[in-house]
Design an enzyme around this catalytic site. Sequence first.
Site, PDB file in Angstrom:
ATOM      1  N   LYS A 182       0.847  -1.200   0.000  1.00  0.00           N
ATOM      2  CA  LYS A 182       0.000   0.000   0.000  1.00  0.00           C
ATOM      3  C   LYS A 182       0.877   1.244   0.000  1.00  0.00           C
ATOM      4  O   LYS A 182       1.561   1.517   0.975  1.00  0.00           O
ATOM      5  CB  LYS A 182      -0.912   0.056   1.226  1.00  0.00           C
ATOM      6  N   GLY A 234       7.128   4.364   8.474  1.00  0.00           N
ATOM      7  CA  GLY A 234       6.239   5.473   8.792  1.00  0.00           C
ATOM      8  C   GLY A 234       6.489   5.971  10.187  1.00  0.00           C
ATOM      9  O   GLY A 234       7.607   5.859  10.705  1.00  0.00           O
ATOM     10  N   SER A 235       5.443   6.489  10.822  1.00  0.00           N
ATOM     11  CA  SER A 235       5.623   7.130  12.120  1.00  0.00           C
ATOM     12  C   SER A 235       5.769   6.100  13.235  1.00  0.00           C
ATOM     13  O   SER A 235       5.271   4.972  13.142  1.00  0.00           O
ATOM     14  CB  SER A 235       4.435   8.037  12.425  1.00  0.00           C
ATOM     15  N   THR A 236       6.431   6.505  14.310  1.00  0.00           N
ATOM     16  CA  THR A 236       6.582   5.642  15.475  1.00  0.00           C
ATOM     17  C   THR A 236       5.231   5.323  16.100  1.00  0.00           C
ATOM     18  O   THR A 236       4.989   4.201  16.554  1.00  0.00           O
ATOM     19  CB  THR A 236       7.535   6.301  16.495  1.00  0.00           C
ATOM     20  N   GLU A 237       4.325   6.303  16.062  1.00  0.00           N
ATOM     21  CA  GLU A 237       2.995   6.093  16.632  1.00  0.00           C
ATOM     22  C   GLU A 237       2.267   4.939  15.925  1.00  0.00           C
ATOM     23  O   GLU A 237       1.734   4.028  16.573  1.00  0.00           O
ATOM     24  CB  GLU A 237       2.210   7.401  16.481  1.00  0.00           C
ATOM     25  N   GLU A 256      10.364   0.501  10.204  1.00  0.00           N
ATOM     26  CA  GLU A 256      11.306   1.617  10.030  1.00  0.00           C
ATOM     27  C   GLU A 256      10.540   2.877  10.407  1.00  0.00           C
ATOM     28  O   GLU A 256       9.662   3.310   9.658  1.00  0.00           O
ATOM     29  CB  GLU A 256      11.760   1.734   8.569  1.00  0.00           C
ATOM     30  N   CYS A 290      13.226  10.395   7.496  1.00  0.00           N
ATOM     31  CA  CYS A 290      13.183   9.877   8.868  1.00  0.00           C
ATOM     32  C   CYS A 290      14.562   9.941   9.522  1.00  0.00           C
ATOM     33  O   CYS A 290      14.667  10.070  10.737  1.00  0.00           O
ATOM     34  CB  CYS A 290      12.653   8.453   8.875  1.00  0.00           C
ATOM     35  N   GLU A 387       9.806  14.687  16.195  1.00  0.00           N
ATOM     36  CA  GLU A 387      10.128  14.673  14.777  1.00  0.00           C
ATOM     37  C   GLU A 387       9.219  15.673  14.052  1.00  0.00           C
ATOM     38  O   GLU A 387       8.005  15.563  14.109  1.00  0.00           O
ATOM     39  CB  GLU A 387       9.910  13.262  14.217  1.00  0.00           C
TER      40      GLU A 387
END
Lengths: 476, 273
Positions: A182, A234-237, A256, A290, A387
């Site tokens: 995706k 993508g994001s850590t969240e 990652e 990132c 970030e």
Amino acid sequence: MFEYAPAPESRAVVDINPSYGLFIDGAFVDPADGASFKTINPASEEVLSEIAEAGPADVDRAVAAARAAYDKVWSRMPGRDRAKYLYRIARIIQERGRELAVLESLDNGKPIRESRDVDIPLVAAHFFYYAGWADKLAHAGFGPAPKPLGVAAQVIPWNFPLLMLAWKIAPALAAGNTVVLKPAETTPLTALLFAEICQQADLPPGVVNIVTGAGETGRALVEHDGVDKIAFTGSTEVGKAIARAVAGSRKKVTLELGGKAANVIFEDAPIDQAVEGIVNGIFFNQGHVCCAGSRLLVQESVYEPVLASLKRRMARLRVGDPLDKNTDIGAINSAAQLERIRALSDIGGEEGAERWSPPCELPDNGFWFAPTIFTGVTQAHRIAREEIFGPVLSVLTFRTPAEAVEKANNTPYGLSAGVWTDKGSRILWMADRLRAGVVWANTFNKFDPSSPFGGYKESGYGREGGRHGLEAYLDV
Amino acid sequence: MSDARVAVRKTYKLFIGGKFPRSESGRSYVAQEANVALASRKDVRDAVVAARAAVKGWSGATAYNRGQILYRVAEMLEGRRDQFIALGLPAAEVDEAIDRWVWYAGWSDKITQVYGGANPVAGPYFNLSSPEPTGVVGLVPPPSFLGLVSVVAPAIVTGNTVVALAAKDAPLAAVTLAEVLATSDLPGGVVNILTGDPAETAPWLAAHMDVNAIDLAGITDPTLAASLEEAAAGNLKRVVRAPLTTPDWSADPGLTRMTAFLETKTVWHPKGI
């Protein structure tokens, strides 16, 4: 200051369809419920195309196609034949490189100089590199006959759309897995062109499936019972949400995620080179990186000359049309991201840091943010901890190497770090102590398919690139 | 009056930071016919503090030094062989556990070459990838002594420090191992062992924000395993999942229990004159 005449790259080389379906089982198909969304050029807000939005039924269909292709074709195919398909793909990417570069810059907003000279060449190199592994897995150090995992669900971000696709698909296919990928909702076009390239390469249907959509599509994909492997950038969240979602399952996961890299400048560093490294570290790809060097740590004794030189250099950065070959900084990828950059930058000012940008004319349409630095930043400031994912640099200082290490590591992230010094032993001493997956010494933001990339701590787990990158797609 | 000597009985205590404290909660329980400390949430936190404090010295020690110390542990295990057998362990298992420890000891200065290396990047750059320890690792070992050794040794040989939650019904071998470690030049805090009920303490360990990784080898309840994995996601711990079936700990262990707790660091530098 030099005057530049515009030098636009022609967009005639790309042919964008007014609408795109989902790429499932080797063909473009309409989504079950007919939903769609628009992808726009962030430099002009012009609508580029109407993109199908995959719902759970479409994800089902894509996973089933990938499973069938895995069971019947791809997992049974000799490695040398998988290799030849990947080599074909690598070659077509090289041949259609200019088209891919222009399309990437149109959909993403990144300067053509970067998509042409960095992204697309690395994409081709990645497929070329992993193609060669497909028939050598027995020698990769994972046992005599390492097995693939099955169907890989891959979710990628918008900052390096086609490069992240390559990082995901090339090792997965080389190891014998099939994939459902995706792309990000703001940058689906090069992934869809890649789907055409798979057709052109006569890749067996179902080996690669592309489902477009936003977060809900991604969620349906990673939570699908039929996938054996999840690879997410993508994001850590969101990474944490995925780690929670797969708890109790047997799905193998690599993540990652975000970063807040320190770029450490010692007093004996060659200042001009270091300043180029600082600029590359934070303003490359509009700071949508990132591993960006978003925290500058300057030794106190050279703070003044480094800052003066940095500001001089920043005043010469050219912000504007991504398709202009002179452009250094292109458009921010989306209105939402621009809003986030603005909000965090405003907080930086409110928390007492001093903001500076060079005089900079920004286009009227599209999403733009001038390169910005904050001085007087402390470790407690949000702009030093969170970030920002934009062209915004926080400047801090240090006195001793030990203090530099302490500050550099004072973050939940651990993706990358930079060190600038003329002293070899100090580079190695620092490299040992920096808790980050990639350490760039006297350079920054360098990538190569043979070089493992990935984070410590909350920057995620697993490596992409090199022999290490195979491990993520093998049952080991 | 009988001539039989009255034996000195032992209280089996926790092993934290190289010392043998009772549980701060004052609790104990009976297992394997002995009094054993029943660790609490705060004992978990104290053990993590001790493990974190030991990271710098242990991960910074030379690989040769770590190998020497781990080999010394094996020598001490051999000397106490009969003590483990007296706990009811099969002699063959004790021997296998000692041999397993020796096997891992030798990896300290070899894993870096096997798992890292130079990368041939397309440009004038030195580029090297090396494995590094991830930091503090929480362990829920299986009840068998061979299983315990097979999860503790691979975690520490590469430079990690550990907090291990001994199996509730078979804690004595774990505490005896702690007594071996305490007399083997292993720095205090590198291995911390808590007796008690892992079902009570593991959730705190899995959720602890200063723990980098967790090994669920000894968890047999899938619901508990899933909830521990979920807790571990809070700071993205590296997780070795609970096994689906009881593992054969006597099989060749391979490298995965070492590599699961290693981070790969890649260093770039330009070449030039």
